[in-house]
Design an enzyme around this catalytic site. Structure first.
Site, PDB file in Angstrom:
ATOM      1  N   MET A 185      24.943  53.522  -3.727  1.00  0.00           N
ATOM      2  CA  MET A 185      25.112  53.906  -5.109  1.00  0.00           C
ATOM      3  C   MET A 185      24.191  53.154  -6.061  1.00  0.00           C
ATOM      4  O   MET A 185      23.881  53.658  -7.152  1.00  0.00           O
ATOM      5  CB  MET A 185      26.573  53.660  -5.522  1.00  0.00           C
ATOM      6  CG  MET A 185      26.950  54.203  -6.885  1.00  0.00           C
ATOM      7  SD  MET A 185      28.739  54.172  -7.158  1.00  0.00           S
ATOM      8  CE  MET A 185      29.092  52.441  -7.071  1.00  0.00           C
ATOM      9  N   ALA A 186      23.726  51.979  -5.685  1.00  0.00           N
ATOM     10  CA  ALA A 186      22.964  51.164  -6.629  1.00  0.00           C
ATOM     11  C   ALA A 186      21.976  50.258  -5.910  1.00  0.00           C
ATOM     12  O   ALA A 186      22.069  50.028  -4.700  1.00  0.00           O
ATOM     13  CB  ALA A 186      23.931  50.317  -7.460  1.00  0.00           C
ATOM     14  N   ILE A 241      16.617  42.668  -4.216  1.00  0.00           N
ATOM     15  CA  ILE A 241      17.272  41.854  -3.182  1.00  0.00           C
ATOM     16  C   ILE A 241      18.330  42.612  -2.389  1.00  0.00           C
ATOM     17  O   ILE A 241      18.903  42.082  -1.444  1.00  0.00           O
ATOM     18  CB  ILE A 241      17.914  40.593  -3.802  1.00  0.00           C
ATOM     19  CG1 ILE A 241      18.912  40.961  -4.903  1.00  0.00           C
ATOM     20  CG2 ILE A 241      16.846  39.667  -4.338  1.00  0.00           C
ATOM     21  CD1 ILE A 241      19.659  39.757  -5.483  1.00  0.00           C
ATOM     22  N   ASP A 293      36.650  47.803   1.334  1.00  0.00           N
ATOM     23  CA  ASP A 293      35.405  47.779   2.118  1.00  0.00           C
ATOM     24  C   ASP A 293      35.067  46.353   2.538  1.00  0.00           C
ATOM     25  O   ASP A 293      33.936  45.905   2.401  1.00  0.00           O
ATOM     26  CB  ASP A 293      34.261  48.375   1.303  1.00  0.00           C
ATOM     27  CG  ASP A 293      33.057  48.726   2.182  1.00  0.00           C
ATOM     28  OD1 ASP A 293      33.257  48.966   3.387  1.00  0.00           O
ATOM     29  OD2 ASP A 293      31.927  48.749   1.663  1.00  0.00           O
ATOM     30  N   GLY A 346      22.230  49.717  -1.873  1.00  0.00           N
ATOM     31  CA  GLY A 346      23.427  50.338  -1.345  1.00  0.00           C
ATOM     32  C   GLY A 346      23.370  51.841  -1.577  1.00  0.00           C
ATOM     33  O   GLY A 346      22.380  52.376  -2.089  1.00  0.00           O
TER      34      GLY A 346
END
Length: 599
Positions: free
Chosen positions: A23-24, A18, A135, A21
């Site tokens: 990093m993950a 879903i 962020d 990013g």
């Protein structure tokens, strides 16, 4: 390699991708123990060997778990399995604030204020615990279908008590929401979060960010130097008190900005009752601001400073000013290049194309052939849409207009068809509604009851008006309660008190008319008469009627007449005749006695 159907920690079954990013990756999953849907964020395998990213990943869990607020995505579990680091968190159905803006454009200022109150409230909570998000942007704010806001992605959140993890932590966040002091190399603070929220507020009211540019450098410089465009010029109906909040939140000088998120929140709570404010204006000394930009990072401009200082006593004033100007220009260029390379890593980056609203096949062709981006079939998810037909792209990750580079993976959310929005069927004819619903794939169950409504009229429905139904659901069943018409049995009130009879009939739904009946002339009928009781009803007892309010007339006597005189005379004559007959009999008996004595 697809991770769908993989089981994490022996209980979390990954069902779909879903989100992605830097990093993950984030998966929707089912918790088989607690029987609930969750989201599982898994660090990319290419980063698990890097202690910097591992520390940052754990820091996200620490930052989010330290917070407890209705508007923060809740953390359920954290762990690692076979060198795979994961965070299990609350699954929030809905869309990001960025997706909402892309779909609807500028929001009404009342709705925008309501959203911002929720976002700022949770930011104030984080700041009170020493946590700076770093962020804040619409992409990190989820909005549920009921309008509840949830903030997630604490991946670069900074807890002030933690040591710095990377040397580039001083310049983080997304460029469109980047505070001027961050662009100058200063550390993130509560004021930089407040600046980002001011930009988010602007975007909600305007439908787009205030600063765009051909390059990241250009965007960063605008944040440092350009005044925020007026939202009132875009929409004059926006109150000045609302625009003033944006002006204060995005002030270039941190001292002019809200000092705390709580101050920001208080203004949001009262702005709609302060509609006649004057426009807030901050005065800046442009020359001082330019000197500040350079002075903030001496490592970049030491040579320029020394050159200027050395020439102070040797060159004419005009020459000195030229040297300062040159230093400023050089500093800005170097700073821009630094930001550019820190954020985007070179010249291969470009703006993500907007593929929303077009067919999935066309979108894939555009992304892969024209932009050399990667669209894996596993990264395409389907969900119903409010307004788009089947096969139309609803959103992308990365979203449109963000920065990407060749070879980046793109996830697409595609319409599986328009939601079926349930209407209010009450009061409508059953046969017509039945035909409509069966064409939409519903199984319609009919529940008939006696009602005052006309036969065939729908009285109730099992699915409420406004509910959205996935068109692809196989078991779509709705029960309609339908009137089989009105019917009532006429009560028997014959011989009962007229007032009581009227009450009984009216309570049964009848309209009652009372009428005095002419008395009879027959003596026997007169003798049996009783006043003010029902002697006749216009509709016979136990008759079934099919219309509420059917009129029944009740007849009754008010007086009992005298028995006619002729009936009285006849009665007396009869009595006299009987007496004469009796006397004759006596005389006869006396005569017989005399005859017997003579003999």
């Amino acid at each position: 390699m697809s991770q769908i159907d993989k089981v994490i920690a022996g209980r979390y079954v990954l069902t779909s991708l879903i989100g992605q990013g830097g990093m993950a990756d984030v998966y929707k999953a089912e918790d088989t123990i607690l029987k609930r849907t969750v989201a599982v964020k898994i660090m990319r395998s290419s980063l698990t060997g890097d202690p910097v990213y591992v520390t940052r990943f754990h820091r996200e869990a620490s930052a989010a778990a330290a917070l407890s607020h209705k508007n923060i995505v809740e953390i359920y579990d954290v762990g690692d399995e076979n060198d795979e680091y994961y965070i299990v968190m609350e699954y929030v159905p809905g869309q990001t604030l960025k997706e909402l803006i892309h779909k609807r454009g500028a929001l009404h200022y009342v709705e925008a204020v309501d959203i911002m109150k929720q976002v700022v409230a949770v930011t104030a909570k984080a700041h009170s615990m020493g946590i700076i998000h770093r962020d804040l942007k619409p992409q990190n704010v989820m909005v549920t279908d009921s309008g509840v806001v949830k903030i997630g992605d604490f991946g670069i959140a900074s807890i002030q008590s933690l040591s710095q993890v990377t040397q580039t932590d001083t310049i983080m966040g997304s460029l469109h929401y980047l505070a001027p002091e961050i662009a100058r190399g200063e550390k993130a603070s509560a004021q930089s979060d407040i600046y980002a929220l001011g930009i988010v507020f602007y975007e909600l009211l305007r439908g787009e960010v205030p600063f765009n540019g051909e390059s990241p450098v250009n965007i960063a410089l605008k944040h440092m130097r350009d005044e925020i465009p007026s939202v009132k010029e875009f929409n004059p109906s926006i109150p000045q008190s609302v625009e003033n909040i944006i002006i204060k939140a995005t002030a270039k000088n941190v001292n002019d900005r809200y000092q705390t998120a709580n101050e920001f929140l208080e203004d949001l709570r009262t702005c709609l009752s302060r509609l006649d404010e004057e426009k807030l204006v901050f005065e800046y000394d442009d020359k001082e601001e330019e000197k500040t930009i350079i002075a903030k990072d001496e490592d970049y401009f030491t040579t320029d400073h020394q050159l200027v200082d050395n020439e102070n006593d040797k060159k004419p004033n005009k020459k000195k000013m030229m040297m300062i100007a040159g230093g400023i220009i050089a500093g800005i260029i170097i700073l821009g290049l630094l930001i550019y390379f820190l954020f985007f890593g070179g010249t291969s980056t470009f703006e993500m194309p907007d593929v929303t609203g077009i067919d999935i096949e066309e979108a894939i062709t555009t992304l892969e052939e024209e932009y050399e981006l990667v669209v894996d079939e596993d990264n395409i998810t389907y969900e119903p849409s409010d307004d788009q037909q089947e096969g139309i792209v609803l959103s992308s990750d990365p979203s449109a207009h963000t920065t990407v580079k060749k070879g980046d993976s793109v996830s697409l959310v595609v319409s599986s068809g328009q939601y079926i929005v349930i209407e209010d069927y009450t009061g409508k004819d059953y046969d017509e509604v039945y035909e409509t619903l069966t064409e939409l794939g519903f199984t319609v169950k009919k529940n008939e009851i006696t009602s005052e409504e006309s036969k065939g009229t729908i009285i109730e429905q099992s699915i409420l008006e406004g509910e959205k139904i996935d068109p692809n659901t196989t078991d779509k069943t709705i029960t309609l309660t339908v009137s089989k018409g009105y019917s009532a049995t006429v009560p028997n009130v014959y011989g009962q008190n007229i007032t009581k009879s009227q009450q009984v009939l009216e309570e049964a739904g009848f309209t009652v008319k009372l009428e005095v009946k002419d008395p009879p002339t027959d003596a026997d009928e007169i003798r049996s008469m009783t006043t003010y009781v029902v002697v006749e009803q216009s509709i016979e007892a136990f008759t079934t009627v099919y219309e509420k309010g059917t009129e029944i007339t009740l007849y009754y006597y008010t007086t009992i007449p005298d028995i006619p005189e002729e009936d009285s005379t006849n009665t007396n004559t009869d009595n006299e005749t009987n007496d004469n007959d009796s006397n004759t009999d006596t005389d006869s008996e006396d005569t017989n006695s005399e005859e017997e004595e003579t003999n």
